[in-house]
Design a protein around this motif. Structure first.
Motif, PDB file in Angstrom:
ATOM      1  N   GLN A  38      10.647  24.796 -35.860  1.00  0.00           N
ATOM      2  CA  GLN A  38      10.280  25.043 -34.471  1.00  0.00           C
ATOM      3  C   GLN A  38      11.493  24.921 -33.549  1.00  0.00           C
ATOM      4  OE1 GLN A  38       6.937  22.411 -33.609  1.00  0.00           O
ATOM      5  NE2 GLN A  38       6.143  22.763 -35.658  1.00  0.00           N
ATOM      6  N   MET A  65      13.234  28.189 -31.634  1.00  0.00           N
ATOM      7  CA  MET A  65      13.244  28.320 -30.179  1.00  0.00           C
ATOM      8  C   MET A  65      14.666  28.442 -29.641  1.00  0.00           C
ATOM      9  SD  MET A  65      10.215  28.711 -29.444  1.00  0.00           S
ATOM     10  CE  MET A  65      10.430  28.794 -27.678  1.00  0.00           C
ATOM     11  N   CYS A  78      12.243  17.838 -27.018  1.00  0.00           N
ATOM     12  CA  CYS A  78      11.613  17.513 -28.300  1.00  0.00           C
ATOM     13  C   CYS A  78      10.603  16.393 -28.066  1.00  0.00           C
ATOM     14  CB  CYS A  78      12.658  17.100 -29.318  1.00  0.00           C
ATOM     15  SG  CYS A  78      13.986  18.308 -29.530  1.00  0.00           S
ATOM     16  N   LEU A  96      12.227  24.562 -23.520  1.00  0.00           N
ATOM     17  CA  LEU A  96      11.803  24.916 -24.875  1.00  0.00           C
ATOM     18  C   LEU A  96      11.161  23.688 -25.496  1.00  0.00           C
ATOM     19  CD1 LEU A  96      15.160  26.589 -26.008  1.00  0.00           C
ATOM     20  CD2 LEU A  96      13.230  27.697 -24.840  1.00  0.00           C
ATOM     21  N   ASN A  97      10.107  23.897 -26.245  1.00  0.00           N
ATOM     22  CA  ASN A  97       9.447  22.759 -26.886  1.00  0.00           C
ATOM     23  C   ASN A  97       8.945  23.168 -28.256  1.00  0.00           C
ATOM     24  OD1 ASN A  97       8.037  20.206 -27.225  1.00  0.00           O
ATOM     25  ND2 ASN A  97       8.058  20.077 -25.005  1.00  0.00           N
ATOM     26  N   GLY A  98       8.346  22.225 -28.972  1.00  0.00           N
ATOM     27  CA  GLY A  98       7.720  22.518 -30.245  1.00  0.00           C
ATOM     28  C   GLY A  98       6.265  22.877 -30.064  1.00  0.00           C
ATOM     29  N   SER A  99       5.582  23.105 -31.178  1.00  0.00           N
ATOM     30  CA  SER A  99       4.182  23.527 -31.141  1.00  0.00           C
ATOM     31  C   SER A  99       3.256  22.438 -30.626  1.00  0.00           C
ATOM     32  CB  SER A  99       3.740  23.944 -32.547  1.00  0.00           C
ATOM     33  OG  SER A  99       4.575  24.952 -33.066  1.00  0.00           O
ATOM     34  N   MET A 150       3.053  20.986 -27.966  1.00  0.00           N
ATOM     35  CA  MET A 150       2.656  21.117 -26.560  1.00  0.00           C
ATOM     36  C   MET A 150       1.797  22.360 -26.327  1.00  0.00           C
ATOM     37  SD  MET A 150       3.871  18.508 -24.771  1.00  0.00           S
ATOM     38  CE  MET A 150       4.082  19.022 -23.057  1.00  0.00           C
ATOM     39  N   ASP A 151       1.286  22.949 -27.403  1.00  0.00           N
ATOM     40  CA  ASP A 151       0.408  24.104 -27.237  1.00  0.00           C
ATOM     41  C   ASP A 151      -0.928  23.665 -26.647  1.00  0.00           C
ATOM     42  OD1 ASP A 151      -0.494  26.748 -27.405  1.00  0.00           O
ATOM     43  OD2 ASP A 151      -1.338  26.445 -29.406  1.00  0.00           O
ATOM     44  N   TYR A 172       8.334  27.401 -22.738  1.00  0.00           N
ATOM     45  CA  TYR A 172       8.151  28.205 -23.951  1.00  0.00           C
ATOM     46  C   TYR A 172       7.893  27.332 -25.182  1.00  0.00           C
ATOM     47  CZ  TYR A 172      10.239  31.870 -21.069  1.00  0.00           C
ATOM     48  OH  TYR A 172      10.510  32.776 -20.065  1.00  0.00           O
ATOM     49  N   ILE A 173       6.936  27.765 -25.996  1.00  0.00           N
ATOM     50  CA  ILE A 173       6.623  27.067 -27.244  1.00  0.00           C
ATOM     51  C   ILE A 173       6.391  28.084 -28.364  1.00  0.00           C
ATOM     52  CG2 ILE A 173       5.604  25.013 -26.187  1.00  0.00           C
ATOM     53  CD1 ILE A 173       2.854  26.308 -26.692  1.00  0.00           C
ATOM     54  N   SER A 224      -5.795  24.399 -29.597  1.00  0.00           N
ATOM     55  CA  SER A 224      -4.358  24.579 -29.780  1.00  0.00           C
ATOM     56  C   SER A 224      -4.127  25.253 -31.118  1.00  0.00           C
ATOM     57  CB  SER A 224      -3.608  23.238 -29.749  1.00  0.00           C
ATOM     58  OG  SER A 224      -3.696  22.579 -30.999  1.00  0.00           O
TER      59      SER A 224
END
Length: 397
Positions: free
Chosen positions: A150, A154, A232, A255-258, A260-261, A276-277, A309
């Motif tokens: 991830q 990104m 992160c 930018l983040n990982g999944s 935060m969906d 963005y994720i 999510s």
């Protein structure tokens, strides 16, 4: 059949002794040793529901090896000690597959019980490499994609698709998952620096920190605002961090990982944009794959709610790939099933291809959809697959 009986059966079979059938020959059993209460329920319950959809599809199509799949459950109560008990409980009820909690720390006790019993386990959506061979053993897998993928994806996407040149890394040190996101970012950055990118700073915070004012001050002290901040983190502290960054007037691409969906937290940061994720599939009704839209509809029909999510989807994948391996092996016996799983290379699934090897029971690469939140509304704006898989040395960092 108890797990001790299964161990005896395995031992006798290994020396060539024929055994009578010790289990119900009419059914195959999937055991869910997951959180039906407590904090982990928010992750485990949706993944379990998706797994049940796949089980119902298999049963409706005639079953697995001509047998119907039955389900047994035990509640881990989001507690590690209870997780071990839950694993033993579903094993004692004859589980041929044990589905365990989404997180490595919470799922490992049940997975270790399955490993000791000679039974395959799948973490529904864990994204630490420990949720597999490295932390449990050779019979353990995950239905999701590693956190380092991830972070790397990104960073590469932002550089190549959004022309981001300057990056700032902000690591929440709370979990192995968060560290994994930044580990992938750290592996990718030197490659991007060779092409003109630059890491202009880095910092850390803790998920429970009420304020990241000091970190924000250091970002604002830079000569220029960075093009992108690699954040992160995960819930719940991630929401506070994003809110504080924007309240401080920092408008950099985040930018983040999944982790935060989901749209359920966006009201806490009104009109959030430029966030963005990566996701394995979209819960927002705009996935380019029409089969994903059909799944989302089926999920809502079954549960009464839309998927919350992208962590819904790996539960479906876990049952899907395991059942394919069982069909190809012609048995639920663990070693034969593992051998078939480890032959899978870019195995098609509803939520992207899956590859397993004898060294890695996770995904070192994946096709991601990129979701952007624009004025508080999330939606797919592109997709990305890493130019090369994340290597083991970065995954195991």
């Amino acid at each position: 059949m108890s797990y001790k009986v299964r161990l005896l059966a395995t031992a006798l079979a290994s020396v060539g002794m024929a055994l009578p059938a010790l289990a119900d020959d009419e059914t195959i059993t999937v055991g869910f040793a997951t959180a039906q209460s407590g904090a982990m329920q928010a992750y485990d319950k949706p993944a379990d529901e998706a797994a049940m959809i796949r089980i119902e599809e298999i049963n409706a199509a005639g079953g697995l090896l001509g047998k119907q799949i039955q389900v047994v459950t035990a509640d881990t109560k989001s507690d590690r000690a209870e997780g071990a008990k839950a694993g033993l409980s579903v094993l004692d009820q004859g589980a041929d597959l044990v589905i365990v909690s989404c997180d490595y720390d919470f799922g490992a006790p049940a997975a270790l019980a399955a490993q000791d019993a000679g039974i395959v386990s799948f973490f529904s959506c864990a994204e630490s490499v420990k949720a597999g061979i490295q932390g449990v053993g050779p019979l353990s897998f995950s239905g999701s994609v590693l956190a380092p993928v991830q972070g790397a994806a990104m960073a590469e996407w932002a550089f190549k698709e959004k022309d981001a040149k300057t990056f700032y890394k902000l690591l929440d040190t709370w979990t192995v998952y968060n560290k994994g996101i930044c580990d992938g970012f750290d592996w990718m950055m030197p490659k991007l620096e060779e092409q003109g990118a630059k890491l202009v700073g880095e910092d850390t915070f803790k998920n429970e920190d009420a304020s990241i004012a000091a970190q924000i001050t250091r970002i604002k002290a830079l000569p220029e605002e960075p093009d992108a901040i690699m954040l992160c983190t995960m819930m719940p502290g991630g929401v506070s961090a994003v809110k504080q960054l924007r309240a401080a007037g920092i408008n950099s691409m985040i930018l983040n990982g999944s982790g935060m969906d989901g749209s359920y937290w966006l009201s806490a940061v009104p009109d959030l944009s430029n966030f963005y994720i990566p996701v394995q599939a979209s819960i927002y009704g705009d996935d380019p794959n029409p089969d994903v839209k059909k799944f989302n509809e089926a999920y809502k029909a079954k549960t009464g709610a839309d998927p919350s999510s992208q962590y819904v989807y790996p539960g479906y994948v876990a049952v899907d790939v395991w059942s394919k391996a069982v069909e190809r092996a012609g048995t639920t016996e663990a070693e034969a099933v593992v051998a078939e799983l480890e032959k899978m290379k870019d195995e098609p699934t509803l939520f992207g291809p899956r590859t397993f090897t004898s060294e890695l029971h996770h995904q070192a690469n994946a096709r991601y959809l990129v979701v952007n939140v624009d004025k508080g509304k999330p939606g797919v704006v592109g997709e990305w697959t890493l130019s090369e898989p994340v290597p083991m040395e970065a995954i195991l960092k």
